[in-house]
Motif scaffolding. Structure first.
Motif, PDB file in Angstrom:
ATOM      1  N   LYS A   1      -2.532   6.101   6.960  1.00 30.91           N
ATOM      2  CA  LYS A   1      -3.519   5.683   5.980  1.00 30.91           C
ATOM      3  C   LYS A   1      -3.428   4.174   5.720  1.00 30.91           C
ATOM      4  CE  LYS A   1      -6.707   6.544   2.813  1.00 30.91           C
ATOM      5  NZ  LYS A   1      -8.085   6.893   3.206  1.00 30.91           N
TER       6      LYS A   1
ATOM      7  N   TYR B   1       0.150   5.368  -0.172  1.00 37.06           N
ATOM      8  CA  TYR B   1      -0.460   5.596   1.131  1.00 37.06           C
ATOM      9  C   TYR B   1       0.618   5.912   2.169  1.00 37.06           C
ATOM     10  CZ  TYR B   1      -4.746   3.429  -0.690  1.00 37.06           C
ATOM     11  OH  TYR B   1      -5.873   3.122  -1.419  1.00 37.06           O
TER      12      TYR B   1
ATOM     13  N   GLU C   1      -6.461   1.632   6.195  1.00 36.84           N
ATOM     14  CA  GLU C   1      -6.917   0.866   5.023  1.00 36.84           C
ATOM     15  C   GLU C   1      -7.018  -0.607   5.354  1.00 36.84           C
ATOM     16  OE1 GLU C   1      -8.103   1.248   1.543  1.00 36.84           O
ATOM     17  OE2 GLU C   1      -8.249   3.129   2.610  1.00 36.84           O
TER      18      GLU C   1
ATOM     19  N   LEU D   1       0.833  -1.206   0.000  1.00 37.61           N
ATOM     20  CA  LEU D   1       0.000   0.000   0.000  1.00 37.61           C
ATOM     21  C   LEU D   1       0.869   1.258   0.000  1.00 37.61           C
ATOM     22  CD1 LEU D   1      -2.850  -1.022   2.491  1.00 37.61           C
ATOM     23  CD2 LEU D   1      -2.969  -0.897  -0.003  1.00 37.61           C
TER      24      LEU D   1
END
Length: 355
Positions: free
Chosen positions: A194, A190, A198, A185
């Motif tokens: 975050k 990200y 997520e 990610l």
């Protein structure tokens, strides 16, 4: 000043004695105490084909690497069907694609050292059978993820539900793929906060799919591994919390099925995975270890035809409990296997506590 020094010395001696009695000195009953006091623990024992103890065996708990049993069973089935050749060779560099340093307690390196020592030379390729043994005996996660790709995650999960009948067992997915989701990610743009949010909001199906996506990414491009943050306790704990859960009751029944030759090509598994040092005895087991859990699933049959299946699962251990459990876990299991009176003892104590 002298008096203060004396008092300090006495206190340190007392602390040392307490630490010795509680952590260093072997005491099998410490595991029994942990099982009794914790709501996140379970134990199931079968003796000579009969269930003699079941404490919270239907509670779904993190069983960690015990899930590798299911991969081994699927492997044996595909060997029997001629889909997989156990003597087919796999290059070391292929397995290394799935290896992430410092994430498996040294399991993969220990397996490599053992195979190389037995062969008397450093090998560059291994048979599929050796890879499977490395997964089961040494608990190599790299070997596990290689076999997941080889056998097919859909086939493994189908076997769990429909062939083995484990209706409470959560589906398997790539351990390493899940571990590297944060790095995947991050690569997608990200930031750290975050990434955590997520992953946390993913449902089980999304998380499992993402794990397999990352596994394929590792297979095609290993660079993502080198961004892994071993010390990110926040995301690592999330990884542990989401490991597939299962129940001790279903696992104990599975051990009984393996012991009783009720699994496809089980003779092959017994031949390859038997850990008994005595010719007529059979001992197969798989442990599970994480930072906050300890578990084992085994069956044992001796030359006197005493048959034992045991599943113990301990979850949510704090650091102090983990030290005590690590010290006493295998003496506890060994005593169960070798001493029938100890099974009666722990059964009576647990049943009295549950009344």
């Amino acid at each position: 000043m002298k008096r203060v020094t004396t008092i300090t010395g006495i206190i340190l001696i007392i602390i040392g004695i307490i630490y010795y009695l509680n952590v260093i000195k072997i005491n099998e009953d410490k595991i029994l105490q942990q099982i009794i006091k914790s709501d996140e623990s379970s134990i199931v024992i079968f003796e000579n084909g009969k269930e003699v103890l079941n404490k919270d065996g239907d509670d779904p708990l993190n069983i960690a690497s015990i899930v590798k049993w299911f991969i081994a069973i699927e492997f044996a089935d595909q060997v029997e069907k001629g889909i997989v050749d156990p003597n087919e060779l796999v290059k070391s560099k292929t397995l290394n694609r799935f290896y992430v340093e410092e994430t498996d307690g040294g399991a993969h390196r220990k397996w490599l050292d053992d195979v190389n020592k037995n062969k008397g030379q450093k090998l560059e390729e291994f048979t599929l059978e050796e890879v499977m043994r490395g997964m089961m005996i040494f608990s190599s996660n790299a070997n596990t993820d290689f076999l997941i790709r080889l056998l097919g995650i859909e086939n493994i999960n189908h076997t769990i539900k429909h062939e083995l009948g484990l209706t409470r067992q959560e589906p398997l997915y790539s351990f390493t793929g899940a571990l590297l989701i944060p790095e995947y990610l991050s690569k997608e743009g990200y930031n750290n906060n975050k990434v955590y949010e997520e992953i946390k909001k993913m449902n089980d199906q999304e998380y499992q799919r993402m794990s397999q996506t990352v596994l394929e990414e590792i297979n095609n491009d290993t660079r993502i591994k080198y961004d892994f943050d071993l010390h990110n306790k926040k995301t690592n704990r999330l990884w542990e919390d989401r490991l597939p859960k299962g129940t001790a009751s279903e696992l104990a029944v599975l051990m009984e099925k393996i012991r009783g030759d009720q699994i496809k090509n089980v003779a092959y598994l017994k031949k390859v995975l038997n850990r008994s040092k005595f010719g007529n005895n059979t001992l197969l087991y798989k442990e599970g270890n994480t930072e906050r859990s300890k578990s084992i699933s085994l069956f044992y049959e001796d030359q006197l035809s005493r048959k034992i299946s045991v599943v113990v699962v301990l979850n949510n251990l704090n650091w102090y409990e983990r030290k005590i459990v690590n010290r006493n876990f295998y003496p506890f299991i060994k005593k169960i296997m070798e001493d029938g009176t100890y099974i009666r003892k722990i059964t009576n104590i647990i049943e009295d506590k549950e009344v």
